[in-house]
Design a protein around this motif. Structure first.
Motif, short mmCIF file in Angstrom:
data_model
loop_
_atom_site.label_atom_id
_atom_site.label_comp_id
_atom_site.label_asym_id
_atom_site.label_seq_id
_atom_site.Cartn_x
_atom_site.Cartn_y
_atom_site.Cartn_z
N HIS A 54 2.56 0.84 -4.14
CA HIS A 54 3.06 -0.24 -3.30
C HIS A 54 1.92 -0.97 -2.60
O HIS A 54 1.99 -2.19 -2.41
CB HIS A 54 4.06 0.31 -2.28
N VAL A 55 0.89 -0.21 -2.20
CA VAL A 55 -0.28 -0.85 -1.61
C VAL A 55 -0.94 -1.78 -2.62
O VAL A 55 -1.35 -2.91 -2.30
CB VAL A 55 -1.29 0.21 -1.10
N MET A 56 -1.04 -1.32 -3.87
CA MET A 56 -1.63 -2.15 -4.92
C MET A 56 -0.81 -3.42 -5.13
O MET A 56 -1.36 -4.53 -5.27
CB MET A 56 -1.71 -1.36 -6.23
N ALA A 57 0.53 -3.29 -5.15
CA ALA A 57 1.39 -4.46 -5.34
C ALA A 57 1.19 -5.46 -4.21
O ALA A 57 1.14 -6.67 -4.44
CB ALA A 57 2.85 -4.02 -5.42
N GLU A 58 1.06 -4.95 -2.99
CA GLU A 58 0.85 -5.84 -1.85
C GLU A 58 -0.50 -6.54 -1.95
O GLU A 58 -0.62 -7.74 -1.65
CB GLU A 58 0.93 -5.04 -0.54
N ALA A 59 -1.53 -5.81 -2.40
CA ALA A 59 -2.86 -6.40 -2.57
C ALA A 59 -2.83 -7.53 -3.61
O ALA A 59 -3.42 -8.59 -3.41
CB ALA A 59 -3.86 -5.32 -2.97
N VAL A 60 -2.12 -7.28 -4.71
CA VAL A 60 -2.03 -8.30 -5.75
C VAL A 60 -1.31 -9.55 -5.23
O VAL A 60 -1.72 -10.68 -5.48
CB VAL A 60 -1.31 -7.74 -7.00
N GLU A 97 -9.00 -3.71 -5.56
CA GLU A 97 -9.36 -2.43 -4.94
C GLU A 97 -9.83 -2.64 -3.50
O GLU A 97 -9.45 -1.89 -2.60
CB GLU A 97 -10.45 -1.75 -5.76
N LYS A 98 -10.65 -3.67 -3.28
CA LYS A 98 -11.14 -3.95 -1.92
C LYS A 98 -9.98 -4.33 -1.00
O LYS A 98 -9.93 -3.92 0.16
CB LYS A 98 -12.17 -5.07 -1.97
N GLU A 99 -9.05 -5.10 -1.55
CA GLU A 99 -7.90 -5.52 -0.74
C GLU A 99 -7.00 -4.32 -0.41
O GLU A 99 -6.43 -4.24 0.69
CB GLU A 99 -7.09 -6.58 -1.48
N MET A 100 -6.89 -3.39 -1.35
CA MET A 100 -6.11 -2.17 -1.08
C MET A 100 -6.72 -1.39 0.07
O MET A 100 -6.01 -0.90 0.96
CB MET A 100 -6.04 -1.31 -2.34
N LYS A 101 -8.05 -1.26 0.08
CA LYS A 101 -8.73 -0.55 1.18
C LYS A 101 -8.50 -1.26 2.50
O LYS A 101 -8.32 -0.63 3.54
CB LYS A 101 -10.21 -0.44 0.87
N LYS A 102 -8.50 -2.60 2.44
CA LYS A 102 -8.26 -3.38 3.65
C LYS A 102 -6.85 -3.14 4.18
O LYS A 102 -6.64 -2.98 5.40
CB LYS A 102 -8.47 -4.86 3.35
N ILE A 103 -5.87 -3.11 3.29
CA ILE A 103 -4.48 -2.88 3.69
C ILE A 103 -4.31 -1.50 4.30
O ILE A 103 -3.64 -1.32 5.33
CB ILE A 103 -3.54 -3.05 2.48
N ILE A 104 -4.94 -0.50 3.68
CA ILE A 104 -4.85 0.87 4.20
C ILE A 104 -5.45 0.94 5.61
O ILE A 104 -4.90 1.58 6.51
CB ILE A 104 -5.56 1.85 3.26
N LYS A 105 -6.58 0.26 5.81
CA LYS A 105 -7.20 0.23 7.14
C LYS A 105 -6.27 -0.43 8.16
O LYS A 105 -6.12 0.05 9.29
CB LYS A 105 -8.53 -0.52 7.10
N GLU A 106 -5.61 -1.52 7.75
CA GLU A 106 -4.67 -2.19 8.63
C GLU A 106 -3.52 -1.26 9.01
O GLU A 106 -3.08 -1.22 10.16
CB GLU A 106 -4.12 -3.45 7.96
N LEU A 107 -3.03 -0.52 8.00
CA LEU A 107 -1.93 0.41 8.26
C LEU A 107 -2.36 1.50 9.23
O LEU A 107 -1.60 1.88 10.13
CB LEU A 107 -1.44 1.02 6.95
#
Length: 278
Positions: A54-60, A97-107
């Protein structure tokens, strides 16, 4: 999990409640069979993969707004999502991948913020003040039915209640029921109410004007009541429609049972403000 071990609390990624997987925010309100799931458990690994998909889908969706999400997410040896979009390049995948890491940090930042808010809220409710709602008309005209108040729980940690303070205390015969009344008699005093509704403190008439009307029933105070060194005698301002210290079911209120004093009326907005006790 923390009650079992700090390590388990840190490793927990989900819970299994009566056979159903739930996230760590789920509140448990009844007896159940609970299994704490960690990444070492196949179920835990599936939870992680499901979340990652789901994190990957959000990043895309952030990087490629025109991309349409199809099906996914977790599979036996990883996770995936199908997208209705032109094939992604190697550079696109690195960006995802970078955007996924950014989303995880935000979470994580949001979770930390929410945790801080919850801790502060707990501290305020436990030690400083809490919200309560008036039910009934026993404190009319001072307080009305459905008035919302903030109860000050800290003042009485440093000073004693005073005469005419409006206090909140639990009703001893009904769980989760609280009364809000005004202090009339202080520790060590004698209290008596005559047939005309006059209140006597230590055999002298108490000159006060908080009562809505002349008191019709003195109740148990028809005979002189001597308050112990930690007891208070309370009345509702709507004296003829109030269950208070005149009744045996309420009686004298012990100092240790006083939760706090009514402090601020927050609702209705037209009556918003600090309450005057004296």
């Amino acid at each position: 999990a923390k009650d079992i071990s700090e390590g388990l609390a840190r490793a927990a990624c989900a819970g299994e409640i009566d056979g159903e997987i739930s996230d760590l925010r789920t509140m448990i309100s009844k007896d159940c069979k609970l299994n704490i799931i960690t990444p070492d458990d196949p179920k835990g690994l599936k939870v992680i993969r499901h979340t990652a998909s789901h994190v990957m889908a959000e990043a895309v969706k952030r990087l490629f707004p025109d991309a349409k999400v199809a099906i996914g997410p977790a599979i036996e040896d990883g996770f995936y999502y199908d997208f209705d979009h032109a094939p992604f390049s190697r550079e696109d995948l690195d960006s995802i991948e970078k955007e996924m890491k950014k989303i995880i940090k935000e979470l994580l930042d949001t979770s930390l913020y929410l945790l801080i808010v919850l801790v502060l809220t707990y501290l305020v409710i436990t030690f400083v003040g809490q919200r309560t709602q008036v039910s009934g008309s026993s404190m009319e005209p001072t307080l009305s039915h459905e008035d919302n108040l903030i109860v000050d729980k800290i003042t009485y940690r440093f000073s004693d209640p005073q005469r005419y303070d409006i206090i909140v205390f639990p009703f001893q015969y009904e769980e989760d029921t609280y009364y809000i009344k005004r202090i009339i008699g202080m520790p060590g005093e004698t209290v008596r109410i005559d047939g005309d509704g006059n209140i006597y403190i230590n055999d002298e008439v108490l000159e006060e004007s908080y009562g809505k009307e002349v008191m019709q029933s003195p109740g148990r105070a028809y005979e002189e009541i001597t308050l112990a060194e930690d007891e208070y005698f309370v009345l509702g301002d709507n004296r003829n429609h109030s269950s208070d210290s005149r009744e045996p079911s309420v009686g004298n209120i012990r100092r240790q049972n006083i939760i706090g004093r009514a402090w601020i009326r927050i609702w209705p907005l037209g009556k918003f403000g600090v309450l005057k006790h004296q």
